[in-house]
Scaffold this motif. Sequence first.
Motif, PDB file in Angstrom:
ATOM      1  N   GLN A  41      12.749  55.690  81.066  1.00  0.00           N
ATOM      2  CA  GLN A  41      11.432  55.479  80.461  1.00  0.00           C
ATOM      3  C   GLN A  41      10.816  56.797  79.984  1.00  0.00           C
ATOM      4  O   GLN A  41      10.232  56.855  78.903  1.00  0.00           O
ATOM      5  N   ARG A  42      10.955  57.844  80.782  1.00  0.00           N
ATOM      6  CA  ARG A  42      10.431  59.159  80.371  1.00  0.00           C
ATOM      7  C   ARG A  42      11.143  59.674  79.125  1.00  0.00           C
ATOM      8  O   ARG A  42      10.510  60.206  78.216  1.00  0.00           O
ATOM      9  N   LEU A  43      12.471  59.537  79.115  1.00  0.00           N
ATOM     10  CA  LEU A  43      13.234  60.028  77.973  1.00  0.00           C
ATOM     11  C   LEU A  43      12.934  59.224  76.714  1.00  0.00           C
ATOM     12  O   LEU A  43      12.793  59.792  75.627  1.00  0.00           O
ATOM     13  N   LEU A  44      12.833  57.925  76.865  1.00  0.00           N
ATOM     14  CA  LEU A  44      12.562  57.062  75.716  1.00  0.00           C
ATOM     15  C   LEU A  44      11.172  57.324  75.145  1.00  0.00           C
ATOM     16  O   LEU A  44      10.996  57.397  73.932  1.00  0.00           O
ATOM     17  N   SER A  45      10.188  57.499  76.025  1.00  0.00           N
ATOM     18  CA  SER A  45       8.809  57.698  75.565  1.00  0.00           C
ATOM     19  C   SER A  45       8.507  59.153  75.246  1.00  0.00           C
ATOM     20  O   SER A  45       7.443  59.460  74.724  1.00  0.00           O
ATOM     21  N   ARG A  46       9.449  60.028  75.608  1.00  0.00           N
ATOM     22  CA  ARG A  46       9.271  61.477  75.447  1.00  0.00           C
ATOM     23  C   ARG A  46       8.099  61.992  76.270  1.00  0.00           C
ATOM     24  O   ARG A  46       7.427  62.956  75.905  1.00  0.00           O
ATOM     25  N   ALA A  47       7.862  61.329  77.399  1.00  0.00           N
ATOM     26  CA  ALA A  47       6.801  61.739  78.315  1.00  0.00           C
ATOM     27  C   ALA A  47       7.195  63.035  79.022  1.00  0.00           C
ATOM     28  O   ALA A  47       8.378  63.340  79.165  1.00  0.00           O
ATOM     29  N   ASP A  48       6.201  63.768  79.470  1.00  0.00           N
ATOM     30  CA  ASP A  48       6.419  64.982  80.261  1.00  0.00           C
ATOM     31  C   ASP A  48       7.311  65.992  79.541  1.00  0.00           C
ATOM     32  O   ASP A  48       8.068  66.724  80.168  1.00  0.00           O
ATOM     33  N   ASN A  49       7.228  66.020  78.214  1.00  0.00           N
ATOM     34  CA  ASN A  49       8.031  66.949  77.402  1.00  0.00           C
ATOM     35  C   ASN A  49       9.526  66.784  77.630  1.00  0.00           C
ATOM     36  O   ASN A  49      10.290  67.746  77.602  1.00  0.00           O
ATOM     37  N   MET A  50       9.940  65.542  77.859  1.00  0.00           N
ATOM     38  CA  MET A  50      11.349  65.213  78.027  1.00  0.00           C
ATOM     39  C   MET A  50      11.811  64.365  76.843  1.00  0.00           C
ATOM     40  O   MET A  50      11.029  63.605  76.285  1.00  0.00           O
ATOM     41  N   MET A  51      13.080  64.515  76.494  1.00  0.00           N
ATOM     42  CA  MET A  51      13.667  63.658  75.466  1.00  0.00           C
ATOM     43  C   MET A  51      15.169  63.595  75.687  1.00  0.00           C
ATOM     44  O   MET A  51      15.725  64.417  76.423  1.00  0.00           O
ATOM     45  N   ALA A  52      15.803  62.627  75.068  1.00  0.00           N
ATOM     46  CA  ALA A  52      17.253  62.490  75.182  1.00  0.00           C
ATOM     47  C   ALA A  52      17.862  62.363  73.801  1.00  0.00           C
ATOM     48  O   ALA A  52      17.244  61.847  72.870  1.00  0.00           O
ATOM     49  N   LEU A  53      19.086  62.835  73.717  1.00  0.00           N
ATOM     50  CA  LEU A  53      19.886  62.706  72.509  1.00  0.00           C
ATOM     51  C   LEU A  53      21.106  61.857  72.838  1.00  0.00           C
ATOM     52  O   LEU A  53      21.596  61.862  73.969  1.00  0.00           O
ATOM     53  N   VAL A  54      21.581  61.152  71.831  1.00  0.00           N
ATOM     54  CA  VAL A  54      22.813  60.378  71.974  1.00  0.00           C
ATOM     55  C   VAL A  54      23.734  60.765  70.825  1.00  0.00           C
ATOM     56  O   VAL A  54      23.287  60.940  69.686  1.00  0.00           O
ATOM     57  N   ALA A  55      25.007  60.937  71.137  1.00  0.00           N
ATOM     58  CA  ALA A  55      26.028  61.194  70.123  1.00  0.00           C
ATOM     59  C   ALA A  55      26.824  59.910  69.960  1.00  0.00           C
ATOM     60  O   ALA A  55      27.284  59.325  70.943  1.00  0.00           O
ATOM     61  N   ALA A  56      26.971  59.476  68.724  1.00  0.00           N
ATOM     62  CA  ALA A  56      27.651  58.204  68.453  1.00  0.00           C
ATOM     63  C   ALA A  56      28.676  58.381  67.346  1.00  0.00           C
ATOM     64  O   ALA A  56      28.561  59.272  66.499  1.00  0.00           O
ATOM     65  N   ASP A  57      29.674  57.502  67.357  1.00  0.00           N
ATOM     66  CA  ASP A  57      30.679  57.508  66.303  1.00  0.00           C
ATOM     67  C   ASP A  57      30.191  56.675  65.119  1.00  0.00           C
ATOM     68  O   ASP A  57      29.067  56.160  65.121  1.00  0.00           O
ATOM     69  N   GLU A  58      31.063  56.527  64.104  1.00  0.00           N
ATOM     70  CA  GLU A  58      30.683  55.797  62.886  1.00  0.00           C
ATOM     71  C   GLU A  58      30.291  54.352  63.160  1.00  0.00           C
ATOM     72  O   GLU A  58      29.480  53.770  62.453  1.00  0.00           O
ATOM     73  N   ALA A  59      30.866  53.764  64.208  1.00  0.00           N
ATOM     74  CA  ALA A  59      30.562  52.377  64.554  1.00  0.00           C
ATOM     75  C   ALA A  59      29.294  52.268  65.398  1.00  0.00           C
ATOM     76  O   ALA A  59      28.898  51.166  65.759  1.00  0.00           O
ATOM     77  N   GLY A  60      28.685  53.404  65.722  1.00  0.00           N
ATOM     78  CA  GLY A  60      27.458  53.386  66.505  1.00  0.00           C
ATOM     79  C   GLY A  60      27.674  53.400  68.007  1.00  0.00           C
ATOM     80  O   GLY A  60      26.726  53.276  68.771  1.00  0.00           O
ATOM     81  N   ARG A  61      28.924  53.556  68.447  1.00  0.00           N
ATOM     82  CA  ARG A  61      29.203  53.604  69.892  1.00  0.00           C
ATOM     83  C   ARG A  61      28.753  54.932  70.477  1.00  0.00           C
ATOM     84  O   ARG A  61      29.147  55.994  69.981  1.00  0.00           O
ATOM     85  N   ALA A  62      27.958  54.860  71.536  1.00  0.00           N
ATOM     86  CA  ALA A  62      27.491  56.065  72.214  1.00  0.00           C
ATOM     87  C   ALA A  62      28.654  56.697  72.969  1.00  0.00           C
ATOM     88  O   ALA A  62      29.309  56.048  73.781  1.00  0.00           O
ATOM     89  N   LEU A  63      28.895  57.982  72.695  1.00  0.00           N
ATOM     90  CA  LEU A  63      30.001  58.697  73.320  1.00  0.00           C
ATOM     91  C   LEU A  63      29.538  59.857  74.194  1.00  0.00           C
ATOM     92  O   LEU A  63      30.314  60.394  74.972  1.00  0.00           O
ATOM     93  N   GLY A  64      28.284  60.245  74.020  1.00  0.00           N
ATOM     94  CA  GLY A  64      27.757  61.355  74.794  1.00  0.00           C
ATOM     95  C   GLY A  64      26.246  61.340  74.804  1.00  0.00           C
ATOM     96  O   GLY A  64      25.619  60.749  73.917  1.00  0.00           O
ATOM     97  N   ILE A  65      25.679  61.972  75.834  1.00  0.00           N
ATOM     98  CA  ILE A  65      24.222  62.028  75.976  1.00  0.00           C
ATOM     99  C   ILE A  65      23.796  63.422  76.410  1.00  0.00           C
ATOM    100  O   ILE A  65      24.567  64.173  77.013  1.00  0.00           O
ATOM    101  N   ALA A  66      22.563  63.729  76.105  1.00  0.00           N
ATOM    102  CA  ALA A  66      21.944  64.977  76.568  1.00  0.00           C
ATOM    103  C   ALA A  66      20.485  64.687  76.888  1.00  0.00           C
ATOM    104  O   ALA A  66      19.835  63.917  76.173  1.00  0.00           O
ATOM    105  N   ALA A  67      19.992  65.287  77.963  1.00  0.00           N
ATOM    106  CA  ALA A  67      18.570  65.173  78.323  1.00  0.00           C
ATOM    107  C   ALA A  67      17.961  66.570  78.253  1.00  0.00           C
ATOM    108  O   ALA A  67      18.497  67.522  78.840  1.00  0.00           O
ATOM    109  N   LEU A  68      16.860  66.679  77.534  1.00  0.00           N
ATOM    110  CA  LEU A  68      16.183  67.954  77.324  1.00  0.00           C
ATOM    111  C   LEU A  68      14.813  67.918  77.984  1.00  0.00           C
ATOM    112  O   LEU A  68      14.109  66.902  77.900  1.00  0.00           O
ATOM    113  N   VAL A  69      14.459  69.024  78.621  1.00  0.00           N
ATOM    114  CA  VAL A  69      13.140  69.168  79.232  1.00  0.00           C
ATOM    115  C   VAL A  69      12.533  70.455  78.672  1.00  0.00           C
ATOM    116  O   VAL A  69      13.103  71.542  78.835  1.00  0.00           O
TER     117      VAL A  69
END
Length: 146
Positions: A41-69
């Motif tokens: 919820q924090r990552l999705l809403s970008r609350a508390d200066n947090m956010m997440a990234l997702v790396a996906a292939d051409e078909a949209g499949r998530a292959l990697g994630i990163a969480a930033l604070v």
Amino acid sequence: MKISVRPVEATDEGPWLALFRDYITFYEATVPEDVIALTWQRLLSRADNMMALVAADEAGRALGIAALVFHRSTWSPAWYCYLEDLFVAPAARGRGIGRALIEATYAEADRRGASRTYWATQEKNETARTLYDRLGQLTDFVQYRR
């Protein structure tokens, strides 16, 4: 394989949860389900200066994630970016996904004017450290915890 990196969206919840749980397992850790739900919820809403990234292939499949604070520092007037979590699905490793996530992290940190981007990993995580040695500078700091 073409990889795209973008901020997470609500539709990424299932794939993000699967990758995050695999990440926790990789580090032989335990995180309670209510904390995982709160983190999402924090990552999705970008609350508390947090956010997440997702790396996906051409078909949209998530292959990697990163969480930033993003946080303030006593050593700089600018923000710092802590890359708290970085994980690539084992079957997708060696394809530049980790690099793409770190480069996207750098771009977001630059966009926000962060003067430092940093992360940590276990000393024994040699595969990841090979990449990290190319994209960052190893410091001589030792981490302590309570």
